[in-house]
Enzyme design. Structure first.
Site, PDB file in Angstrom:
ATOM      1  N   ASP A 169       0.861  -1.179   0.000  1.00 23.75           N
ATOM      2  CA  ASP A 169       0.000   0.000   0.000  1.00 23.75           C
ATOM      3  C   ASP A 169       0.895   1.225   0.000  1.00 23.75           C
ATOM      4  O   ASP A 169       1.741   1.390   0.887  1.00 23.75           O
ATOM      5  CB  ASP A 169      -0.876  -0.021   1.258  1.00 23.75           C
ATOM      6  CG  ASP A 169      -2.129   0.831   1.137  1.00 23.75           C
ATOM      7  OD1 ASP A 169      -2.091   1.831   0.390  1.00 23.75           O
ATOM      8  OD2 ASP A 169      -3.134   0.500   1.784  1.00 23.75           O
TER       9      ASP A 169
ATOM     10  N   ASP B 239      -3.059   4.680  -2.659  1.00 22.46           N
ATOM     11  CA  ASP B 239      -4.018   5.411  -1.843  1.00 22.46           C
ATOM     12  C   ASP B 239      -4.448   6.706  -2.535  1.00 22.46           C
ATOM     13  O   ASP B 239      -3.608   7.432  -3.075  1.00 22.46           O
ATOM     14  CB  ASP B 239      -3.375   5.730  -0.485  1.00 22.46           C
ATOM     15  CG  ASP B 239      -4.339   6.338   0.500  1.00 22.46           C
ATOM     16  OD1 ASP B 239      -5.310   5.662   0.870  1.00 22.46           O
ATOM     17  OD2 ASP B 239      -4.107   7.503   0.905  1.00 22.46           O
TER      18      ASP B 239
ATOM     19  N   GLU C  18      -7.039   3.525  -5.346  1.00 21.41           N
ATOM     20  CA  GLU C  18      -8.191   3.999  -4.581  1.00 21.41           C
ATOM     21  C   GLU C  18      -8.632   5.324  -5.196  1.00 21.41           C
ATOM     22  O   GLU C  18      -7.848   6.267  -5.276  1.00 21.41           O
ATOM     23  CB  GLU C  18      -7.823   4.201  -3.116  1.00 21.41           C
ATOM     24  CG  GLU C  18      -9.019   4.611  -2.267  1.00 21.41           C
ATOM     25  CD  GLU C  18      -8.628   5.141  -0.895  1.00 21.41           C
ATOM     26  OE1 GLU C  18      -9.425   4.984   0.033  1.00 21.41           O
ATOM     27  OE2 GLU C  18      -7.530   5.728  -0.770  1.00 21.41           O
TER      28      GLU C  18
ATOM     29  N   HIS D  39     -10.205  -1.507   5.615  1.00 19.89           N
ATOM     30  CA  HIS D  39      -9.836  -0.874   6.877  1.00 19.89           C
ATOM     31  C   HIS D  39     -10.590   0.423   7.132  1.00 19.89           C
ATOM     32  O   HIS D  39     -10.531   0.952   8.247  1.00 19.89           O
ATOM     33  CB  HIS D  39      -8.333  -0.594   6.881  1.00 19.89           C
ATOM     34  CG  HIS D  39      -7.916   0.304   5.752  1.00 19.89           C
ATOM     35  ND1 HIS D  39      -7.927  -0.105   4.431  1.00 19.89           N
ATOM     36  CD2 HIS D  39      -7.486   1.590   5.729  1.00 19.89           C
ATOM     37  CE1 HIS D  39      -7.528   0.882   3.664  1.00 19.89           C
ATOM     38  NE2 HIS D  39      -7.255   1.918   4.418  1.00 19.89           N
ATOM     39  N   ASP D  40     -11.282   0.945   6.127  1.00 17.11           N
ATOM     40  CA  ASP D  40     -12.027   2.194   6.262  1.00 17.11           C
ATOM     41  C   ASP D  40     -13.537   2.002   6.342  1.00 17.11           C
ATOM     42  O   ASP D  40     -14.274   2.982   6.428  1.00 17.11           O
ATOM     43  CB  ASP D  40     -11.719   3.121   5.076  1.00 17.11           C
ATOM     44  CG  ASP D  40     -10.352   3.761   5.159  1.00 17.11           C
ATOM     45  OD1 ASP D  40      -9.827   3.890   6.282  1.00 17.11           O
ATOM     46  OD2 ASP D  40      -9.811   4.147   4.108  1.00 17.11           O
TER      47      ASP D  40
END
Length: 564
Positions: free
Chosen positions: A103, A204, A261, A337-338
């Site tokens: 990531d 990200d 993302e 995770h969000d």
């Protein structure tokens, strides 16, 4: 439109398992998950059947935003271990046929990154233009843009007598992608990890890197003092140019998996960024289906406690399935995770229905076209934590939202906001992995950084892996089908009964082969008949032991294969 065959890339049949390192497995008793802990659990991931492990950021970081504020891209966060620990993890994963996807955050860095500390010193040093600096306007911030975590995106630095831009926390200054030296530094850093042997990148908020040519004021919404920066900077004018340059400089010549993302991305945006022939990324994460249960009051954003409407969910997923088919590639996910745990959000996490509804949601997702992502614990049917008090939370977004809406704006009561946090906070996904019934769920021998969900005594990996009827075993079957049934990868998509607010059914077709997926989203028995269900259809999988034909029991899901 260019229509291309979509079956020749390994990542199109792969399943990705997401590991949030901080919460996966602690090896040294400090309460924080680490790299040796992940290495010790590789056999579990291999047993599940996943192909790729996506690691959330493991770089050196002050931890303001749980690692998404990187102070050194070339080093490992000491909380997680050392570079040697990472190399051991990578080698052990590869020995098991597992790939590692890193990531990476290149829209912004930490304000403790050397690039920024140097940039902040003056306007004439080698790093001066690595970030986005602007002069004050009439003694104030350059414009009215407001950040994702609240407040202005601008922070004044006396040494430069200028403001720098931060789309997220003040400690996360945005990188200046207009500067070719900055771009080359990013590519050099990514190639450092490629040379180490990593197998891909999750990028990200990558569609925020190209800022508008004008830094003019935006239009605030609903009486807010700031304009939403996300609406202003997403999918900027040079995004495609930058991604193609990144592909040329980093990805080309390597058989990598890449996913971006992309908040606020449209189908048209994704066709470019994740196009099968555009030489940018393999796929993107879109967020439309994750925003369907947001608050009807726009100023409250995602903070709500109401369920999603199934008809809306169908419409969203269908748009992406049909919109990208043959021209780009979908990423498929319910959790990360969000996001709060999906069985608590779109399913039913009561003892009676938790497992069957978790399997139903899995069936629906894994029958779609795209690359599925399984977030740690999803395969166990882990639930949201439903914390009761503000002191239970650590997530920066959640704490900021509480203070903004309760203390500053007084838009909602404290009790209402706590209800919203219990439903939607990112901490719901970040509670430690539930391995067994021992203290702290086997995650740590110490005090965990975030409290363990107390239901670990009944929901844990030790029990699930020993039970052939568990949610874990069901995910194993779904992953095996992904690997072995070609129509799941190749077939087109047709939604059935779009206005049915209780049952989601769709058909996948590739020539004479058809796949029918049916999912009851309610706790009531439903009766449905589908003409597409031909004689000789084979039920590939279902979350009840038997098949009750046209009867759909509470949260029942089943998948049929029809071959001529």
């Amino acid at each position: 439109m260019i229509f291309v065959t979509v079956t020749n890339q390994w990542w199109q049949k792969a399943v990705v398992y997401q590991v949030y390192p901080r919460s996966f497995q602690d090896s040294n008793g400090d309460g924080i998950g680490d790299l040796p802990g992940i290495t010790s659990r590789l056999d579990y991931i291999k047993q599940l059947g996943a192909d790729v492990i996506w690691l959330n950021p493991i770089y050196r970081s002050p931890g303001v935003d749980n690692g998404y504020d990187i102070s050194d891209y070339y080093d490992i966060n000491p909380e997680f271990g050392t570079m040697a620990d990472f190399e051991t993890l990578l080698a052990n994963a590869h020995q098991r046929g597992l790939k590692i996807m890193m990531d990476i955050v290149v829209n912004h860095s930490s304000n403790q990154n050397k690039w920024f500390t140097e940039s902040a010193k003056s306007k004439d040093n080698p790093y001066s233009d690595y970030y986005i600096w602007r002069d004050p306007v009439d003694g104030h911030a350059p414009n009215n843009w407001g950040g994702f975590f609240g407040g202005s995106v601008w922070e004044y630095v006396e040494s430069r007598q200028q403001y720098y831009m931060h789309s997220f926390a003040v400690e996360q200054p945005d990188l200046n992608w207009e500067n070719p030296k900055l771009r080359q530094a990013v590519y050099d850093m990514m190639n450092f990890w490629v040379d180490k042997g990593v197998d891909g990148f999750r990028l990200d908020v990558i569609n925020l890197i190209s800022k508008p040519t004008s830094f003019a004021d935006g239009q605030p919404n609903n009486g807010e003092p700031f304009a939403d920066v996300g609406d202003i900077i997403a999918n900027g004018p040079r995004l495609s140019e930058y991604l193609q340059e990144m592909h040329q400089q980093v990805f080309a010549g390597h058989d990598l998996i890449t996913v971006g993302e992309t908040p606020s991305a449209t189908v048209a945006d994704a066709k470019q960024s994740a196009g099968l022939t555009t030489n940018e990324l393999n796929m993107v994460f879109e967020f439309e289906h994750m925003g369907l249960d947001g608050n009807p009051a726009p100023e409250l954003g995602k903070w709500n406690d109401q369920p999603v409407k199934l008809v809306d969910l169908k419409q969203s997923l269908t748009k992406w399935q049909t919109g990208l088919h043959g021209s780009a590639w979908n990423s498929l996910y319910w959790n990360n995770h969000d996001q709060p745990r999906i069985v608590s959000r779109f399913g039913n996490d009561t003892a009676k229905y938790r497992e069957v509804s978790a399997k139903m949601l899995a069936t629906l997702l894994h029958g779609l076209q795209g690359t599925p992502y399984v977030y740690e614990g999803e395969e166990l049917g882990m639930t949201s934590a439903h914390f009761k008090q503000l002191s239970d939370y650590q997530d920066l977004e959640s704490l900021n939202a509480y203070h903004h809406f309760v203390d500053d704006e007084q838009r909602v009561t404290a009790d209402t906001m706590l209800t919203y946090l219990a439903k939607m906070s990112r901490d719901n996904a970040r509670t430690p992995m539930q391995w067994n019934t021992s203290a702290q769920a086997g995650f740590t021998t110490g005090q965990p950084w975030l409290q363990v969900n107390p239901n670990y005594t009944t929901i844990n990996a030790a029990q699930a892996t020993a039970d052939n009827a568990s949610t874990f075993a069901y995910y194993q079957q779904l992953i095996k089908l992904r690997h072995t049934v070609p129509v799941i990868t190749t077939g087109d998509y047709q939604l059935l009964d779009a206005d049915d607010d209780a049952v989601y059914a769709y058909l996948r077709t590739d020539g004479p082969t058809k796949l029918l997926v049916i999912a009851n989203f309610t706790d009531q028995t439903q009766t449905r008949h589908y003409d597409a269900l031909a004689d000789g259809a084979k039920r590939l999988i279902g979350n009840y032991e038997d098949d009750a034909a046209d009867t759909l029991r509470p949260y029942e899901a089943k998948m049929y294969l029809m071959e001529k």
